[in-house]
Write a protein that holds these residues in place. Structure first.
Motif, PDB file in Angstrom:
ATOM      1  N   PHE A   1       0.864  -1.192   0.000  1.00 37.64           N
ATOM      2  CA  PHE A   1       0.000   0.000   0.000  1.00 37.64           C
ATOM      3  C   PHE A   1       0.897   1.237   0.000  1.00 37.64           C
ATOM      4  CE2 PHE A   1      -2.358  -3.394   2.078  1.00 37.64           C
ATOM      5  CZ  PHE A   1      -3.563  -3.350   1.391  1.00 37.64           C
TER       6      PHE A   1
ATOM      7  N   ASP B   1      -2.336  -3.211  -4.202  1.00 38.38           N
ATOM      8  CA  ASP B   1      -3.668  -2.637  -4.028  1.00 38.38           C
ATOM      9  C   ASP B   1      -4.030  -1.808  -5.261  1.00 38.38           C
ATOM     10  OD1 ASP B   1      -5.890  -2.215  -2.107  1.00 38.38           O
ATOM     11  OD2 ASP B   1      -5.319  -0.107  -2.278  1.00 38.38           O
TER      12      ASP B   1
ATOM     13  N   ALA C   1      -6.764   0.824  -6.289  1.00 39.74           N
ATOM     14  CA  ALA C   1      -7.847   1.725  -5.843  1.00 39.74           C
ATOM     15  C   ALA C   1      -7.267   3.125  -5.919  1.00 39.74           C
ATOM     16  CB  ALA C   1      -8.262   1.411  -4.411  1.00 39.74           C
TER      17      ALA C   1
ATOM     18  N   ASP D   1      -7.871   5.769  -3.710  1.00 43.12           N
ATOM     19  CA  ASP D   1      -7.859   6.619  -2.504  1.00 43.12           C
ATOM     20  C   ASP D   1      -6.493   7.158  -2.064  1.00 43.12           C
ATOM     21  OD1 ASP D   1      -7.663   3.859  -1.949  1.00 43.12           O
ATOM     22  OD2 ASP D   1      -8.133   4.146   0.142  1.00 43.12           O
TER      23      ASP D   1
ATOM     24  N   ASP E   1     -12.271   6.385  -3.377  1.00 46.04           N
ATOM     25  CA  ASP E   1     -11.670   5.375  -4.252  1.00 46.04           C
ATOM     26  C   ASP E   1     -12.054   5.571  -5.719  1.00 46.04           C
ATOM     27  OD1 ASP E   1     -11.540   4.485  -1.578  1.00 46.04           O
ATOM     28  OD2 ASP E   1     -11.266   2.422  -2.235  1.00 46.04           O
TER      29      ASP E   1
ATOM     30  N   SER F   1      -9.471  -3.009  -4.585  1.00 43.04           N
ATOM     31  CA  SER F   1     -10.151  -2.873  -3.292  1.00 43.04           C
ATOM     32  C   SER F   1     -11.193  -1.759  -3.320  1.00 43.04           C
ATOM     33  CB  SER F   1      -9.124  -2.586  -2.190  1.00 43.04           C
ATOM     34  OG  SER F   1      -8.535  -1.324  -2.374  1.00 43.04           O
TER      35      SER F   1
ATOM     36  N   TYR G   1     -11.240  -7.763  -3.716  1.00 45.22           N
ATOM     37  CA  TYR G   1     -11.903  -7.413  -2.459  1.00 45.22           C
ATOM     38  C   TYR G   1     -13.393  -7.457  -2.823  1.00 45.22           C
ATOM     39  CZ  TYR G   1      -7.624  -5.386  -0.313  1.00 45.22           C
ATOM     40  OH  TYR G   1      -6.384  -5.155   0.232  1.00 45.22           O
TER      41      TYR G   1
ATOM     42  N   TYR H   1     -11.619   0.672   9.359  1.00 48.20           N
ATOM     43  CA  TYR H   1     -10.501   1.022   8.471  1.00 48.20           C
ATOM     44  C   TYR H   1      -9.780   2.298   8.898  1.00 48.20           C
ATOM     45  CZ  TYR H   1     -13.249  -1.992   5.295  1.00 48.20           C
ATOM     46  OH  TYR H   1     -13.979  -3.010   4.750  1.00 48.20           O
TER      47      TYR H   1
ATOM     48  N   ARG I   1      -6.479   4.400   7.028  1.00 48.41           N
ATOM     49  CA  ARG I   1      -6.615   5.682   6.325  1.00 48.41           C
ATOM     50  C   ARG I   1      -5.621   6.689   6.883  1.00 48.41           C
ATOM     51  NH1 ARG I   1     -13.273   5.499   5.890  1.00 48.41           N
ATOM     52  NH2 ARG I   1     -13.292   3.647   4.566  1.00 48.41           N
TER      53      ARG I   1
ATOM     54  N   LYS J   1     -17.844   5.922   2.578  1.00 46.32           N
ATOM     55  CA  LYS J   1     -17.771   5.179   1.320  1.00 46.32           C
ATOM     56  C   LYS J   1     -19.027   4.318   1.121  1.00 46.32           C
ATOM     57  CE  LYS J   1     -12.722   5.370   1.321  1.00 46.32           C
ATOM     58  NZ  LYS J   1     -11.450   4.702   0.980  1.00 46.32           N
TER      59      LYS J   1
ATOM     60  N   GLN K   1     -18.948   0.741  -0.940  1.00 47.85           N
ATOM     61  CA  GLN K   1     -18.691  -0.396  -0.045  1.00 47.85           C
ATOM     62  C   GLN K   1     -20.021  -0.862   0.552  1.00 47.85           C
ATOM     63  OE1 GLN K   1     -15.650   1.003   2.662  1.00 47.85           O
ATOM     64  NE2 GLN K   1     -14.131   1.147   1.034  1.00 47.85           N
TER      65      GLN K   1
ATOM     66  N   LYS L   1     -13.764  -8.722   3.953  1.00 53.12           N
ATOM     67  CA  LYS L   1     -13.124  -7.664   4.731  1.00 53.12           C
ATOM     68  C   LYS L   1     -14.160  -6.766   5.362  1.00 53.12           C
ATOM     69  CE  LYS L   1     -10.230  -3.738   3.819  1.00 53.12           C
ATOM     70  NZ  LYS L   1      -9.769  -2.865   2.811  1.00 53.12           N
TER      71      LYS L   1
ATOM     72  N   TYR M   1      -9.280 -10.353   5.527  1.00 51.61           N
ATOM     73  CA  TYR M   1      -8.389  -9.266   5.952  1.00 51.61           C
ATOM     74  C   TYR M   1      -8.715  -8.883   7.390  1.00 51.61           C
ATOM     75  CZ  TYR M   1      -5.392  -5.146   4.849  1.00 51.61           C
ATOM     76  OH  TYR M   1      -4.385  -4.212   4.789  1.00 51.61           O
TER      77      TYR M   1
ATOM     78  N   VAL N   1      -8.320  -6.275   9.571  1.00 55.10           N
ATOM     79  CA  VAL N   1      -7.987  -4.910   9.161  1.00 55.10           C
ATOM     80  C   VAL N   1      -7.364  -4.080  10.286  1.00 55.10           C
ATOM     81  CG1 VAL N   1      -9.742  -4.914   7.334  1.00 55.10           C
ATOM     82  CG2 VAL N   1     -10.292  -3.975   9.611  1.00 55.10           C
ATOM     83  N   SER N   2      -7.000  -2.869   9.911  1.00 56.05           N
ATOM     84  CA  SER N   2      -6.230  -2.004  10.803  1.00 56.05           C
ATOM     85  C   SER N   2      -6.928  -1.732  12.133  1.00 56.05           C
ATOM     86  CB  SER N   2      -5.932  -0.688  10.086  1.00 56.05           C
ATOM     87  OG  SER N   2      -7.132  -0.072   9.669  1.00 56.05           O
TER      88      SER N   2
HETATM   89  C1  PBG Z   1      -8.481   1.292   0.133  1.00 59.61           C
HETATM   90  C2  PBG Z   1      -8.263   0.233   1.150  1.00 59.61           C
HETATM   91  C3  PBG Z   1      -8.681   0.311   2.480  1.00 59.61           C
HETATM   92  C4  PBG Z   1      -8.154  -0.801   3.123  1.00 59.61           C
HETATM   93  C5  PBG Z   1      -7.469  -1.571   2.170  1.00 59.61           C
HETATM   94  N1  PBG Z   1      -7.553  -0.915   0.942  1.00 59.61           N
HETATM   95  C6  PBG Z   1      -9.413   1.384   3.211  1.00 59.61           C
HETATM   96  C7  PBG Z   1     -10.702   1.863   2.717  1.00 59.61           C
HETATM   97  O1  PBG Z   1     -11.418   1.207   1.963  1.00 59.61           O
HETATM   98  O2  PBG Z   1     -11.016   2.994   3.092  1.00 59.61           O
HETATM   99  C8  PBG Z   1      -8.322  -1.057   4.588  1.00 59.61           C
HETATM  100  C9  PBG Z   1      -7.336  -1.932   5.239  1.00 59.61           C
HETATM  101  C10 PBG Z   1      -7.263  -1.827   6.717  1.00 59.61           C
HETATM  102  O3  PBG Z   1      -8.071  -1.146   7.382  1.00 59.61           O
HETATM  103  O4  PBG Z   1      -6.355  -2.460   7.273  1.00 59.61           O
HETATM  104  N2  PBG Z   1      -9.015   1.028  -1.050  1.00 59.61           N
END
Ligand code: PBG
Length: 333
Positions: free
Chosen positions: A81, A122, A124, A126, A134, A170, A197, A206, A210, A224, A228, A255, A278, A280-281
């Motif tokens: 990323f 990745d 996308a 963003d 995105d 994604s 994704y 997420y 970000r 989003k 999403q 995810k 995933y 995620v964060s």
């Molecule tokens: C962006 C993307 C995101 C993540 C992976 N690719 C964030 C989003 O969609 O805003 C999130 C991953 C994470 O939170 O670890 N296209």
């Protein structure tokens, strides 16, 4: 049903470690784990990420050193990323397909320097847009599906030309897998894999990511939700994933992870495609907060949370704990 106690004593198979090991249904291995990596410009540079303890943005040279360590630990894949400098961002995300962009240089250098590790990139917009969405915006700030796809196709092709193993869109635009696959075929990249994704929810988990890629301020109070998925929906995930498989996705992803194990299980059972999840964060940050406060045991919880994904049907797991989990697994005999 007839009750068979004491003929049946389920605890018999739990009463010592060799027996438990023998009958265990799922095994976690470093081969299941994929480490996400945040890339920045520069040399010999690392930057802390406030909301993600122990995770760093890295310049390409440092990332290569890290990836060599990951490979030694048995990890088979990394997900890249980019954190793009502000001066390269615009409303159309044009930097995303710059053949000399950060991501493209990262893919080429890693390919050259590390053997036998799958690079996942990745796809996308963003990290590249001034608004942090995105997609391309219309006159009323709506996200334009088909116009966005045109850029995603260019972005994908530019990654394929750099030798990426797996392209991972994604963005959640409709029809992007079909368009990307068509252009890969046309340009003879028949072996480039697509990890879609496919069931990606509009999630509040997420946030730290970000922060890491520097899109959080740009996105501001917007969300989003128009692309999403609504986190109240389950059937919708089946339609999304079926569509992406039919358009040419090789692997599909669910995810976020832990709050969406029901989706993972259903998709795996019903569609039987290779399926990644995933963690995620926000899940990572939540775990770390509890570890730091000594409310949960770090090593035990990492293992339990990753095993939950295997049990729910995941073939591969993207997790910020990948390196640490692989180290822990190496210590187990
Ligand atoms: C962006 C993307 C995101 C993540 C992976 N690719 C964030 C989003 O969609 O805003 C999130 C991953 C994470 O939170 O670890 N296209």
């Amino acid at each position: 049903m007839k009750k068979n106690f004491p003929n049946i004593r389920l605890r018999r198979l739990r009463n010592n470690s060799p027996i438990r090991n023998l009958i265990r249904e799922n095994i976690l291995s470093p081969h299941d784990l994929i480490q996400p990596i945040f890339i920045i410009e520069g040399n010999n540079k690392t930057e802390k990420i406030k909301s993600m303890p122990d995770i760093y943005r890295m310049s390409i040279d440092i990332a290569i050193k890290e990836i060599k360590i990951l490979k030694k630990l048995g990890i088979q894949g990394i997900a890249l990323f980019p954190c793009i400098e502000k001066k390269y961002k615009d409303i159309q995300g044009t930097e995303s397909f710059n053949q000399d962009g950060l991501m493209q240089r990262a893919i080429r250098s890693i390919k050259k320097s590390v053997k036998d590790i799958a690079i996942i990139s990745d796809v996308a917009l963003d990290p590249y847009t001034v608004h942090g969405q995105d997609g391309i915006l219309g006159a009323n700030k709506e996200i334009l599906n088909d116009e966005t796809i045109e850029v995603l196709v260019k972005q994908s092709l530019s990654h394929a030309e750099c030798g990426v193993d797996i392209i991972a869109p994604s963005d959640m635009m409709d029809g992007r897998i079909k368009a990307i696959r068509k252009s890969l075929e046309k340009n003879k990249f028949i072996d480039t894999k697509i990890l879609s994704y496919a069931a990606k929810y509009s999630s509040n988990f997420y946030g730290p990511f970000r922060d890491a890629v520097g899109s959080v301020k740009n996105l501001g109070a917007l969300n989003k939700d128009t692309y999403q998925m609504d986190y109240a929906n389950k059937k919708d995930s089946m339609r999304e994933v079926e569509m992406d498989i039919s358009e040419g996705a090789d692997i599909i992803m669910i995810k976020p992870g832990m709050p969406y194990l029901d989706i993972l299980r259903r998709v795996k059972d019903e569609l039987k495609a290779p399926t990644f999840v995933y963690q995620v964060s926000g899940e990572y940050a939540m775990h770390c907060a509890a570890f730091d406060n000594k409310w949960l045991n770090r090593e035990q919880i990492i293992m339990e949370s990753l095993m939950a994904f295997k049990r729910a049907g995941a073939d591969g797991i993207l997790t910020y704990f990948a390196k640490e989990a692989a180290q822990l697994l190496k210590g187990i005999d």
